[in-house]
Design an enzyme around this catalytic site. Structure first.
Site, short mmCIF file in Angstrom:
data_model
loop_
_atom_site.label_atom_id
_atom_site.label_comp_id
_atom_site.label_asym_id
_atom_site.label_seq_id
_atom_site.Cartn_x
_atom_site.Cartn_y
_atom_site.Cartn_z
N LYS A 5 -4.46 0.54 8.99
CA LYS A 5 -5.81 0.18 9.28
C LYS A 5 -5.97 -0.48 10.74
CE LYS A 5 -6.85 0.13 4.39
NZ LYS A 5 -7.14 -0.82 3.30
N GLU B 213 -4.86 -7.62 10.35
CA GLU B 213 -5.45 -6.69 11.22
C GLU B 213 -6.61 -7.20 11.83
OE1 GLU B 213 -4.18 -4.08 12.61
OE2 GLU B 213 -2.55 -3.54 11.19
N ARG C 223 -5.62 -9.90 2.62
CA ARG C 223 -5.22 -10.92 3.67
C ARG C 223 -6.36 -11.51 4.65
NH1 ARG C 223 -0.89 -6.77 3.38
NH2 ARG C 223 -1.49 -6.11 5.27
N ALA D 28 -4.00 -2.45 -3.22
CA ALA D 28 -2.86 -1.88 -3.92
C ALA D 28 -2.35 -2.53 -5.25
CB ALA D 28 -1.76 -2.26 -2.68
N TRP E 256 0.82 -1.12 -0.15
CA TRP E 256 -0.09 0.02 -0.03
C TRP E 256 0.89 1.25 -0.07
CZ3 TRP E 256 -4.04 1.91 -2.07
CH2 TRP E 256 -4.79 2.84 -1.39
N LYS F 115 -14.49 -3.83 8.88
CA LYS F 115 -14.62 -4.54 7.73
C LYS F 115 -13.45 -5.58 7.47
CE LYS F 115 -11.36 -2.32 5.23
NZ LYS F 115 -9.92 -2.71 4.57
N ASP G 260 -15.70 -0.08 1.20
CA ASP G 260 -14.60 -0.76 1.66
C ASP G 260 -14.80 -2.13 2.03
OD1 ASP G 260 -11.83 -0.80 2.15
OD2 ASP G 260 -11.93 0.60 3.68
N GLY H 150 -10.88 3.73 2.13
CA GLY H 150 -11.78 3.54 1.20
C GLY H 150 -11.28 2.16 0.52
#
Length: 336
Positions: free
Chosen positions: A106, A282, A256, A141, A11, A192, A245, A137
């Site tokens: 994030k 995450e 991921r 990447a 990213w 999300k 998103d 948003g």
């Protein structure tokens, strides 16, 4: 304008290319010599094999070289190291030359469980910076690096800062919209990732479109319910930082979180994913933070709760889904 991009991952590299395409003087900072050397030769094969990147991007392992003289600093590192990197940046700042800090990571601060914007505010003295901004948003990447059309949000409680970031990144393939609901956007982008894990689990088990439609729709309801309880605005969750998103992260193998969920679904257990510390997922840590806060504040989050039981109590995902389907029947609702 000189812009520092902190982080040489996928990213960070994509955002650096957007900035370089916009004719800004971009310097990336990373700790991996091989990645830094590759970026300086116009590629980053660890993330984008076979794809050339803008040759004007510079990279360095010297943090001072990256940030001194920069008008904007874009943070694109895992949340677990954000606070330490910010602390290292402070000595290189000058109150006579304020800097725009733009968060593109994030999740939550692992020490405080706080949103990343608040982490930046806590560590970077106000005399050195403008109001904090975030880029949030629907954006893979892998597609941005190929200059595919993308729309995301420039988020800041200060509209003028949001407009600055909007102009900094917008071009003929990336379009930014301004948004001032920082709370809603940052909780949306976090939740999300949990739902993307769940979506991957569904695919790994072999379930179909009906199940995913139910997951995303009722998952969005939980995102709205939780976000509004924390002070977010409902409209935010109907836009790019909410449903937008959610769609891109929960339906694509680029994610991921989706990939980790898929593995859990295939294996019928979260053990191997939870034991693997090599990659940053995450959604796993986010699930724990949201679950514990939801329990403490009595926020109704059945899907997130089920995900927690799968991840942290090793419940069989098929059993977790059965329990969700057999809860008491209710009317459809989005807020408490």
């Amino acid at each position: 304008m000189k812009v520092a991009v902190i982080g040489t991952g996928s990213w960070g590299t994509s955002l650096a290319q957007v900035l370089a395409d916009n004719k800004h003087d971009v310097t990336m900072y990373g700790i991996d010599d091989e990645e830094v050397n590759e970026i300086n030769s116009g590629k980053n094969t660890k993330f984008f094999e076979g794809t050339s990147i803008n040759p004007h991007i510079k990279a360095t392992t010297d943090l001072k070289e990256a940030v001194v003289g920069a008008k904007a600093i874009v943070l694109v590192v895992p949340t677990k190291v954000t606070s330490s990197v910010l602390s290292e940046i402070v000595p290189f700042l000058d109150e006579a030359n304020k800097v725009y800090f733009i968060n593109a990571s994030k999740g939550f601060d692992p020490k405080t469980n706080d949103r990343m914007s608040n982490t930046i505010r806590a560590i970077i003295p106000e005399k050195y910076r403008y109001e904090v901004a975030s880029i949030i948003g629907p954006s893979h990447a892998e597609e941005v690096i190929l200059r595919m059309y993308t729309a995301i949000a420039s988020v800041s409680i200060d509209l003028e800062v949001a407009k600055f970031v909007q102009k900094l990144f917008s071009n003929d393939y990336v379009r930014l919209y301004t948004l001032q609901d920082e709370v809603g956007a940052e909780y949306g982008v976090a939740i999300k990732n949990i739902l993307a894990l769940c979506s991957g689990i569904i695919s790994g088990i072999g379930l179909g479109d009906n199940t995913r439609a139910a997951l995303l729709t009722r998952g969005l309801a939980e995102m709205i319910r939780y976000g509004m309880a924390k002070g977010g605005e409902m409209e935010t969750y109907l836009g790019l930082t909410g449903i937008g998103d959610l769609i891109v992260t929960a339906t694509s193998p680029h994610s991921r979180n989706f990939q980790a969920g898929y593995k859990i679904g295939q294996e019928g257990s979260s053990k191997s994913v939870m034991d693997d510390t090599r990659t940053t997922i995450e959604g796993v840590r986010t699930c724990k933070v949201i679950y514990e806060d939801g329990q403490a504040n009595k926020i109704d989050l059945p899907i997130i709760n089920a995900c927690y039981h799968v991840l942290f109590e090793n419940e069989d995902p098929k059993e977790a889904i059965k329990k969700l389907m057999n809860r008491d029947l209710t009317a459809e609702r989005y807020v408490m």
